[in-house]
Scaffold this active site. Structure first.
Site, PDB file in Angstrom:
ATOM      1  N   LEU A   1       9.820  49.988  61.975  1.00 40.87           N
ATOM      2  CA  LEU A   1      11.147  49.756  62.535  1.00 40.87           C
ATOM      3  C   LEU A   1      12.082  50.719  61.804  1.00 40.87           C
ATOM      4  O   LEU A   1      11.892  50.976  60.609  1.00 40.87           O
ATOM      5  CB  LEU A   1      11.605  48.322  62.273  1.00 40.87           C
ATOM      6  CG  LEU A   1      10.909  47.199  63.053  1.00 40.87           C
ATOM      7  CD1 LEU A   1      11.429  45.832  62.609  1.00 40.87           C
ATOM      8  CD2 LEU A   1      11.118  47.361  64.554  1.00 40.87           C
ATOM      9  N   ASP A   2      13.076  51.228  62.506  1.00 36.32           N
ATOM     10  CA  ASP A   2      14.036  52.116  61.843  1.00 36.32           C
ATOM     11  C   ASP A   2      14.742  51.353  60.718  1.00 36.32           C
ATOM     12  O   ASP A   2      14.831  50.125  60.756  1.00 36.32           O
ATOM     13  CB  ASP A   2      15.101  52.588  62.840  1.00 36.32           C
ATOM     14  CG  ASP A   2      14.506  53.435  63.948  1.00 36.32           C
ATOM     15  OD1 ASP A   2      13.445  54.045  63.724  1.00 36.32           O
ATOM     16  OD2 ASP A   2      15.112  53.477  65.032  1.00 36.32           O
ATOM     17  N   ALA A   3      15.299  52.119  59.785  1.00 35.93           N
ATOM     18  CA  ALA A   3      15.970  51.474  58.640  1.00 35.93           C
ATOM     19  C   ALA A   3      17.066  50.517  59.104  1.00 35.93           C
ATOM     20  O   ALA A   3      17.229  49.424  58.559  1.00 35.93           O
ATOM     21  CB  ALA A   3      16.549  52.532  57.721  1.00 35.93           C
TER      22      ALA A   3
END
Ligand code: URA
Length: 239
Positions: free
Chosen positions: A101-103
């Protein structure tokens, strides 16, 4: 068992990373360097990685983390940013996030040391469902929603059909909340899809991965999967 699979099962690394380590010549079987990931090994072989003897396949651990924004989901970060591993530090085992998942994305993240399962759950051929709640800027009209559903050209390939529902919208604040279910998992896929219809994502949360949800879990906390949930994941990827 194949050497790369053995290393993944032993919790050394994901299957892909294990293959790289083997090719890099870091793995020995009964004292001899083997750089072929497909080489067959037996349970009584002595296998070392960087000179350290493996104790055979370790106990498998499967957890569901409610990822908060602000943590990256790769295992190492060159910029010293917090990673999802910091949130499971109390478990004395090396775990790997299943996909990423993106930050700035929050929500369901499965973590495990089961390399085979992880590999399949992220492989596009198993079409594992991922459901997101995306707040987008502006209110997409019927045509834009239709494009999101049927497929968009992103980086030279058309996205697979998605299920899209508008769950909330505010004309005054000029945003809409979309529930988007996809079966692919390309890098930054949801953000790219929404950008392609000119309604960029301002906030992204994954509500479901396969059949697993994190709604009842406080942000930043994790729980172990039940045997039933693990069985169901195995069934979904035909293991
Ligand atoms: N799609 C994105 O754009 N970002 C994520 O973190 C997950 C899916």
């Amino acid at each position: 068992m194949r050497l790369a699979k053995y290393l993944a099962r032993a919790g050394v690394a994901s299957r892909r990373r294990a293959e790289e380590m083997i090719r890099e010549g870091r793995v020995r079987v009964n004292g001899l360097t083997v750089n072929v990931p497909q080489a067959d090994v037996e349970n009584n072989d002595t296998i070392t990685v960087n000179g350290k003897i493996l104790n055979g396949p370790e106990q498998k651990i499967y957890i569901l983390l409610h990822k908060p924004p602000g943590y990256i989901s790769t295992v190492q970060d060159t910029h010293n940013r917090p990673t999802v591993l910091d949130l499971v530090k109390d478990l004395d085992t090396r775990l790997y996030p299943v996909g990423r998942l993106d930050a700035d994305t929050s929500g369901v993240l499965i973590m495990t040391n089961d390399g085979d399962l992880s590999h399949r759950l992220t492989h596009p051929s198993y079409e594992i469902k991922k459901k997101y709640l995306a707040r987008v800027s502006g209110i997409p009209g019927p045509k834009a929603l239709e494009n999101l559903r049927t497929g968009l050209l992103i980086n030279g390939t058309v996205t697979a059909p998605a299920v899209v529902k508008v769950v909330n919208s505010s004309g005054k604040k000029n945003y809409a909340d979309l529930e988007i279910t996809i079966i692919e998992g390309k890098k930054r896929q949801v953000k790219k899809m929404c950008k392609a219809i000119n309604h960029p994502v301002v906030r992204l949360h994954r509500t479901e991965f396969a059949t697993l949800k994190c709604a009842s879990l406080p942000v930043g906390e994790y729980r172990f999967l039940t045997d039933q949930e693990i069985k169901e994941l195995y069934r979904l990827v035909k293991l």
